[in-house]
Design a protein around this motif. Structure first.
Motif, PDB file in Angstrom:
ATOM      1  N   UNK A   1       9.431  -1.348  19.164  1.00 18.93           N
ATOM      2  CA  UNK A   1       9.186   0.089  19.016  1.00 18.93           C
ATOM      3  C   UNK A   1       9.632   0.596  17.655  1.00 18.93           C
ATOM      4  N   UNK A   2      10.749   0.082  17.157  1.00 13.41           N
ATOM      5  CA  UNK A   2      11.287   0.572  15.886  1.00 13.41           C
ATOM      6  C   UNK A   2      10.616  -0.091  14.687  1.00 13.41           C
ATOM      7  N   UNK A   3      10.284  -1.388  14.816  1.00 11.37           N
ATOM      8  CA  UNK A   3       9.770  -2.108  13.651  1.00 11.37           C
ATOM      9  C   UNK A   3       8.365  -2.672  13.825  1.00 11.37           C
ATOM     10  N   UNK A   4       7.829  -2.653  15.046  1.00  6.47           N
ATOM     11  CA  UNK A   4       6.537  -3.243  15.434  1.00  6.47           C
ATOM     12  C   UNK A   4       6.556  -4.770  15.390  1.00  6.47           C
ATOM     13  N   UNK A   5       7.712  -5.370  15.120  1.00  3.70           N
ATOM     14  CA  UNK A   5       7.831  -6.818  14.988  1.00  3.70           C
ATOM     15  C   UNK A   5       8.724  -7.354  16.106  1.00  3.70           C
ATOM     16  N   UNK A   6       8.382  -8.501  16.650  1.00 10.20           N
ATOM     17  CA  UNK A   6       9.242  -9.117  17.652  1.00 10.20           C
ATOM     18  C   UNK A   6       8.504  -9.685  18.841  1.00 10.20           C
ATOM     19  N   UNK A   7       7.346  -9.096  19.163  1.00 13.69           N
ATOM     20  CA  UNK A   7       6.633  -9.540  20.362  1.00 13.69           C
ATOM     21  C   UNK A   7       5.990 -10.915  20.189  1.00 13.69           C
ATOM     22  N   UNK A   8       5.795 -11.360  18.945  1.00 16.88           N
ATOM     23  CA  UNK A   8       5.121 -12.633  18.704  1.00 16.88           C
ATOM     24  C   UNK A   8       6.064 -13.813  18.656  1.00 16.88           C
ATOM     25  N   UNK A   9       6.493 -14.191  17.450  1.00 17.57           N
ATOM     26  CA  UNK A   9       7.300 -15.399  17.283  1.00 17.57           C
ATOM     27  C   UNK A   9       8.663 -15.278  17.964  1.00 17.57           C
TER      28      UNK A   9
ATOM     29  N   UNK B   1      15.113  -6.977   9.156  1.00 18.63           N
ATOM     30  CA  UNK B   1      15.859  -7.800  10.119  1.00 18.63           C
ATOM     31  C   UNK B   1      14.894  -8.532  11.052  1.00 18.63           C
ATOM     32  N   UNK B   2      13.864  -7.824  11.529  1.00 16.62           N
ATOM     33  CA  UNK B   2      12.890  -8.434  12.434  1.00 16.62           C
ATOM     34  C   UNK B   2      12.122  -9.555  11.751  1.00 16.62           C
ATOM     35  N   UNK B   3      11.795  -9.359  10.472  1.00 13.92           N
ATOM     36  CA  UNK B   3      11.101 -10.401   9.714  1.00 13.92           C
ATOM     37  C   UNK B   3      11.984 -11.644   9.601  1.00 13.92           C
ATOM     38  N   UNK B   4      13.276 -11.449   9.311  1.00 18.47           N
ATOM     39  CA  UNK B   4      14.193 -12.586   9.192  1.00 18.47           C
ATOM     40  C   UNK B   4      14.353 -13.305  10.525  1.00 18.47           C
ATOM     41  N   UNK B   5      14.401 -12.557  11.631  1.00 14.89           N
ATOM     42  CA  UNK B   5      14.464 -13.183  12.950  1.00 14.89           C
ATOM     43  C   UNK B   5      13.208 -14.007  13.214  1.00 14.89           C
ATOM     44  N   UNK B   6      12.078 -13.513  12.729  1.00 10.87           N
ATOM     45  CA  UNK B   6      10.827 -14.273  12.866  1.00 10.87           C
ATOM     46  C   UNK B   6      10.909 -15.582  12.095  1.00 10.87           C
ATOM     47  N   UNK B   7      11.510 -15.531  10.898  1.00 11.16           N
ATOM     48  CA  UNK B   7      11.690 -16.746  10.094  1.00 11.16           C
ATOM     49  C   UNK B   7      12.550 -17.762  10.851  1.00 11.16           C
ATOM     50  N   UNK B   8      13.658 -17.290  11.428  1.00  9.68           N
ATOM     51  CA  UNK B   8      14.536 -18.170  12.211  1.00  9.68           C
ATOM     52  C   UNK B   8      13.759 -18.796  13.371  1.00  9.68           C
TER      53      UNK B   8
ATOM     54  N   UNK C   1      15.995   3.501   7.777  1.00 12.73           N
ATOM     55  CA  UNK C   1      16.486   2.706   8.910  1.00 12.73           C
ATOM     56  C   UNK C   1      15.383   1.801   9.441  1.00 12.73           C
ATOM     57  N   UNK C   2      14.186   2.347   9.566  1.00 13.31           N
ATOM     58  CA  UNK C   2      13.057   1.552  10.043  1.00 13.31           C
ATOM     59  C   UNK C   2      12.744   0.429   9.056  1.00 13.31           C
TER      60      UNK C   2
ATOM     61  N   UNK D   1       0.796  -1.218   0.000  1.00 12.47           N
ATOM     62  CA  UNK D   1       0.000   0.000   0.000  1.00 12.47           C
ATOM     63  C   UNK D   1       0.838   1.283   0.000  1.00 12.47           C
ATOM     64  N   UNK D   2       2.158   1.142   0.086  1.00 11.87           N
ATOM     65  CA  UNK D   2       3.013   2.319   0.020  1.00 11.87           C
ATOM     66  C   UNK D   2       2.936   3.214   1.237  1.00 11.87           C
ATOM     67  N   UNK D   3       2.464   2.682   2.367  1.00 16.98           N
ATOM     68  CA  UNK D   3       2.432   3.462   3.607  1.00 16.98           C
ATOM     69  C   UNK D   3       3.865   3.658   4.082  1.00 16.98           C
ATOM     70  N   UNK D   4       4.198   4.864   4.547  1.00 21.59           N
ATOM     71  CA  UNK D   4       5.566   5.117   5.004  1.00 21.59           C
ATOM     72  C   UNK D   4       5.906   4.169   6.150  1.00 21.59           C
ATOM     73  N   UNK D   5       7.176   3.740   6.248  1.00 21.19           N
ATOM     74  CA  UNK D   5       7.554   2.783   7.296  1.00 21.19           C
ATOM     75  C   UNK D   5       7.172   3.244   8.695  1.00 21.19           C
ATOM     76  N   UNK D   6       7.367   4.518   8.994  1.00 23.64           N
ATOM     77  CA  UNK D   6       7.070   5.018  10.333  1.00 23.64           C
ATOM     78  C   UNK D   6       5.583   4.921  10.650  1.00 23.64           C
ATOM     79  N   UNK D   7       4.733   5.325   9.701  1.00 24.64           N
ATOM     80  CA  UNK D   7       3.283   5.269   9.910  1.00 24.64           C
ATOM     81  C   UNK D   7       2.814   3.814   9.973  1.00 24.64           C
ATOM     82  N   UNK D   8       3.408   2.946   9.156  1.00 31.34           N
ATOM     83  CA  UNK D   8       3.053   1.524   9.186  1.00 31.34           C
ATOM     84  C   UNK D   8       3.359   0.930  10.562  1.00 31.34           C
TER      85      UNK D   8
END
Length: 257
Positions: free
Chosen positions: A158-166, A110-117, A103-104, A35-42
């Motif tokens: 806080x930076x990527x919104x990813x990490x709290x789950x897997x 990086x967070x997505x790849x950590x989730x894959x691992x 940067x975000x 959807x082209x939402x800016x990383x920060x807003x996403x």
């Protein structure tokens, strides 16, 4: 566009219900790439989304008695200050600047790849720990490792919104291998509620939450999570996790390239 957001929320909610993987690893890349939402807003919008959905999940786990509150407390000792520091970093260095946005974007990858691992190797890590009980942390060392893990997760979320789950669940499995799967899930969701709430408040302060987008995603995701949870037993978990890991790897590559 609103209907598209509702459908996307439904699709992500269904996958979360089927796999148990946090919506951030799916929702944030979707908003950024499709959807082209800016990383920060996403990130900000997804954090607000997560704080609402995880609060509901925590209430359910609390009723079932599947939350280890002493572990939640230790995780929060690390995660909540880290979330505040990460928010101040974004504020001082310009959360909406193009450079910070990039940067975000890399942080999301990086967070997505950590989730894959976490998806692919959690079982192997747990088996190794069970075969080597002498490697398991105890007492003060376990408490310190839990707090440090919370700090790492707080920064990532806080930076990527990813990490709290897997990623969070995998760290809990490594630190507390004797904890049951239900208690891992309940504890992982419970500590994420104050973390995502503080991080979302920080992004609201930064002006990086799209409230119309948030409402549309919630309308679609809530029935999606319900449907996915009901259908989870009918779909082989190994197939789902493999498909999800492949998709997330491609997403991470697209984010970087």
């Amino acid at each position: 566009m609103t209907l598209t957001y509702i459908f996307s929320g439904f699709a992500v909610g269904t996958l979360v219900g089927l796999t148990g993987v946090g919506g951030g690893s799916l929702m944030t890349p979707l908003l950024t790439l499709l959807f082209g939402v800016s990383p920060t807003v996403a990130v900000g919008t997804d954090l607000a989304f997560a704080s609402i959905t995880k609060a509901t999940g925590t209430f359910t786990h609390r009723l079932r008695g599947t939350v280890e509150w002493h572990v939640v407390r230790l995780l929060c000792y690390g995660a909540l200050p880290a979330a505040v520091v990460a928010t101040l970093f974004l504020k001082n260095f310009g959360a909406l600047d193009k450079e910070i946005g990039q940067l975000i974007r890399y942080s999301i990858a990086v967070s997505v790849l950590l989730t894959v691992v976490a998806l692919l190797f959690k079982g192997k890590m747990l088996n190794w720990l069970n075969k080597h009980p002498e490697k398991q942390l105890q007492g003060k060392n376990l408490a310190i490792a839990t707090i440090v893990s919370g700090a790492v997760l707080g920064t990532l979320v806080t930076i990527s919104s990813i990490g709290a789950g897997a990623i969070g669940a995998t760290l809990l499995v490594m630190l507390y291998p004797r904890m049951s799967a239900a208690h891992i899930a309940g504890t992982d969701i419970a500590y994420a509620v104050p973390l995502t709430a503080i991080a979302a408040f920080g992004h609201w302060w930064l002006g990086s939450i799209d409230w119309v987008l948030l409402g549309s995603l919630l309308i679609g995701s809530l029935p999606g999570i319900t449907l996915g949870s009901m259908a989870a037993r009918a779909v082989p978990e190994k197939f789902l996790r493999g498909l999800l890991a492949t998709t997330l790897t491609l997403v991470a590559a697209k984010l970087v390239l």
